[in-house]
Scaffold this motif. Structure first.
Motif, PDB file in Angstrom:
ATOM      1  N   MET A   1       0.851  -1.193   0.000  1.00  0.00           N
ATOM      2  CA  MET A   1       0.000   0.000   0.000  1.00  0.00           C
ATOM      3  C   MET A   1       0.888   1.246   0.000  1.00  0.00           C
ATOM      4  SD  MET A   1      -2.772   1.221   2.856  1.00  0.00           S
ATOM      5  CE  MET A   1      -1.596   0.964   4.165  1.00  0.00           C
ATOM      6  N   LYS A   2       0.670   2.096  -1.001  1.00  0.00           N
ATOM      7  CA  LYS A   2       1.429   3.341  -1.078  1.00  0.00           C
ATOM      8  C   LYS A   2       0.449   4.498  -0.947  1.00  0.00           C
ATOM      9  CE  LYS A   2       4.748   6.266  -2.047  1.00  0.00           C
ATOM     10  NZ  LYS A   2       5.421   6.765  -0.832  1.00  0.00           N
ATOM     11  N   LEU A   3       0.677   5.363   0.042  1.00  0.00           N
ATOM     12  CA  LEU A   3      -0.160   6.552   0.207  1.00  0.00           C
ATOM     13  C   LEU A   3       0.679   7.782  -0.083  1.00  0.00           C
ATOM     14  CD1 LEU A   3      -1.893   5.619   3.595  1.00  0.00           C
ATOM     15  CD2 LEU A   3      -2.896   5.448   1.308  1.00  0.00           C
ATOM     16  N   HIS A   4       0.006   8.863  -0.482  1.00  0.00           N
ATOM     17  CA  HIS A   4       0.733  10.130  -0.659  1.00  0.00           C
ATOM     18  C   HIS A   4       0.146  11.120   0.342  1.00  0.00           C
ATOM     19  CE1 HIS A   4       3.520  12.767  -2.572  1.00  0.00           C
ATOM     20  NE2 HIS A   4       2.592  13.567  -3.079  1.00  0.00           N
ATOM     21  N   HIS A   5      -0.512  12.185  -0.094  1.00  0.00           N
ATOM     22  CA  HIS A   5      -1.131  13.079   0.884  1.00  0.00           C
ATOM     23  C   HIS A   5      -2.269  12.355   1.616  1.00  0.00           C
ATOM     24  CE1 HIS A   5       1.079  16.321  -0.935  1.00  0.00           C
ATOM     25  NE2 HIS A   5       0.447  16.212  -2.093  1.00  0.00           N
ATOM     26  N   ILE A   6      -2.427  12.644   2.908  1.00  0.00           N
ATOM     27  CA  ILE A   6      -3.561  12.123   3.680  1.00  0.00           C
ATOM     28  C   ILE A   6      -4.333  13.340   4.179  1.00  0.00           C
ATOM     29  CG2 ILE A   6      -4.271  10.780   5.702  1.00  0.00           C
ATOM     30  CD1 ILE A   6      -1.594   9.210   5.332  1.00  0.00           C
ATOM     31  N   ILE A   7      -5.428  13.631   3.520  1.00  0.00           N
ATOM     32  CA  ILE A   7      -6.138  14.899   3.746  1.00  0.00           C
ATOM     33  C   ILE A   7      -7.509  14.691   4.350  1.00  0.00           C
ATOM     34  CG2 ILE A   7      -6.981  17.021   2.618  1.00  0.00           C
ATOM     35  CD1 ILE A   7      -3.893  16.629   2.614  1.00  0.00           C
ATOM     36  N   GLU A   8      -8.213  13.643   3.909  1.00  0.00           N
ATOM     37  CA  GLU A   8      -9.592  13.468   4.368  1.00  0.00           C
ATOM     38  C   GLU A   8      -9.935  11.974   4.394  1.00  0.00           C
ATOM     39  OE1 GLU A   8     -11.798  15.693   1.417  1.00  0.00           O
ATOM     40  OE2 GLU A   8     -11.641  14.051  -0.032  1.00  0.00           O
ATOM     41  N   SER A   9     -10.926  11.640   5.228  1.00  0.00           N
ATOM     42  CA  SER A   9     -11.326  10.229   5.362  1.00  0.00           C
ATOM     43  C   SER A   9     -11.872   9.665   4.059  1.00  0.00           C
ATOM     44  CB  SER A   9     -12.417  10.105   6.426  1.00  0.00           C
ATOM     45  OG  SER A   9     -11.881  10.268   7.704  1.00  0.00           O
ATOM     46  N   GLN A  10     -12.529  10.515   3.264  1.00  0.00           N
ATOM     47  CA  GLN A  10     -13.189  10.037   2.045  1.00  0.00           C
ATOM     48  C   GLN A  10     -12.202   9.364   1.099  1.00  0.00           C
ATOM     49  OE1 GLN A  10     -13.483  12.966   3.628  1.00  0.00           O
ATOM     50  NE2 GLN A  10     -14.903  14.302   2.552  1.00  0.00           N
ATOM     51  N   GLN A  11     -10.913   9.676   1.199  1.00  0.00           N
ATOM     52  CA  GLN A  11      -9.960   9.146   0.223  1.00  0.00           C
ATOM     53  C   GLN A  11      -9.654   7.661   0.473  1.00  0.00           C
ATOM     54  OE1 GLN A  11      -6.720  11.822   1.889  1.00  0.00           O
ATOM     55  NE2 GLN A  11      -5.408  10.188   1.130  1.00  0.00           N
ATOM     56  N   PHE A  12     -10.034   7.133   1.633  1.00  0.00           N
ATOM     57  CA  PHE A  12      -9.694   5.743   1.948  1.00  0.00           C
ATOM     58  C   PHE A  12     -10.767   4.795   1.431  1.00  0.00           C
ATOM     59  CE2 PHE A  12      -7.022   8.106   4.779  1.00  0.00           C
ATOM     60  CZ  PHE A  12      -5.863   7.354   4.825  1.00  0.00           C
ATOM     61  N   THR A  13     -10.310   3.762   0.713  1.00  0.00           N
ATOM     62  CA  THR A  13     -11.240   2.712   0.259  1.00  0.00           C
ATOM     63  C   THR A  13     -11.258   1.604   1.311  1.00  0.00           C
ATOM     64  OG1 THR A  13      -9.467   1.521  -0.845  1.00  0.00           O
ATOM     65  CG2 THR A  13     -10.655   3.176  -2.157  1.00  0.00           C
ATOM     66  N   LEU A  14     -12.259   0.732   1.225  1.00  0.00           N
ATOM     67  CA  LEU A  14     -12.335  -0.384   2.179  1.00  0.00           C
ATOM     68  C   LEU A  14     -11.073  -1.252   2.147  1.00  0.00           C
ATOM     69  CD1 LEU A  14     -15.913  -1.935   2.293  1.00  0.00           C
ATOM     70  CD2 LEU A  14     -14.573  -0.965   4.141  1.00  0.00           C
TER      71      LEU A  14
END
Ligand code: CP
Length: 303
Positions: A1-14
């Protein structure tokens, strides 16, 4: 799993959430071993424009447990060039030259998104503005539910307090809404109820919710009571103590034996200290999970 900016909950998938929780589980073993040096060449900048105990210390602890280094300002309004009128965007562009990831708490809604647009390195939102978002808090809240109850589908959660201004409850509502058969009870004085944008979002996903004004009426129904503060000056003048938004020893008699009491903290007087020793009171275990989730997030951003 590679993440970049973490700004809001909506960006996360199940699938991303499940992977994140598995990684947080692994981080518990890393901490038990005394940490790792895997990220020793990485630097995290924590840039806080508002006070914080838990978020700042747990992010810094997480980075140190990963072997990384930390540069930090806890009162960015006073101890940075903001004093001389520097914009958030310019500050972010400069700080990004000194580190590999920026953890930002800002005092305006949308501050983290503005920073992300300007930044050459990943930005993690550590809370932005009154009624903005606090996604990493919501992730650790959800991780605590997953760890303690073993399941999130079908969970019934009461969110209690000043829901109008709270950012943790907004971020948590977005996350809970991704799961099946979840029920959310928003318990608040009418003037401090959850904003319509969240209610519309839940309705569009057919997520069950109910607006309530008396905690005692929902306690027996729920698996999780998520308490938050109501600042005394925000409490409706007609409210008499005991408040319908406080949890005390009498209140927890109504709770199921395996229910969870959560709170992002700090608390004022909405949870009686006499409850702290009850096994259902999970708010201090919740803070410990914050380090694990933030280790998993930092690793996923820095890999
Ligand atoms: N839960 C939380 O955000 O606490 P702090 O304000 O202490 O970071």
């Amino acid at each position: 799993m590679k993440l970049h900016h973490i700004i809001e909950s909506q960006q996360f998938t199940l699938p991303t959430l499940i992977e994140l929780f598995q990684r947080a589980d692994q981080m518990e073993q890393v901490v038990a071993r005394g940490g790792t040096l895997d990220y020793q060449k990485k630097i995290m900048a924590s840039l806080f424009y508002q006070p914080s105990t838990r978020t700042r210390f747990s992010f810094e602890s997480a980075m140190l447990r990963l072997g990384g280094k930390v540069i930090s300002t806890e009162r960015a309004h006073e101890f940075s060039s903001v004093m001389m009128g520097e914009t958030l965007e310019d500050t972010i562009r400069v700080v990004g030259n000194y580190c590999d990831v920026i953890v930002l708490r800002h005092d305006t809604v949308g501050g983290a998104q503005r920073a992300a647009v300007a930044s050459a390195v990943p930005v993690i939102n550590a809370g932005d503005g009154k009624g903005g978002e606090h996604p990493t808090q919501a992730l650790l809240d959800l991780y605590t539910i997953y760890k303690e109850l073993g399941v999130i589908d079908g969970v019934k959660v009461a969110m209690v307090g000043n829901l109008l201004d709270g950012r943790t409850v907004r971020s948590l509502a977005y996350l809970l809404g991704k799961f099946e058969r979840v029920k959310i009870y928003f318990v608040a004085p009418p003037a401090l109820q959850m904003k319509q944008d969240i209610l519309d979002h839940l309705a569009s996903g057919n997520v069950w919710y109910s607006l309530e004004s008396d905690l005692s009426k929902v306690l027996a129904e729920v698996d999780v009571v998520y308490m938050t503060r109501i600042e005394p000056e925000k409490m409706p003048a007609q409210e008499k103590l005991p408040s319908p938004y406080y949890l005390d020893e009498a209140g927890i008699q109504r709770l199921r034996s395996n229910a969870l009491i959560l709170h992002p903290l700090p608390r004022l007087n909405e949870i009686a200290v006499g409850i702290d020793s009850d096994p259902r009171a999970a708010y201090f275990r919740q803070t410990k999970n914050g380090v694990l989730i933030r280790m998993a997030l930092l690793a996923s951003v820095l890999d």
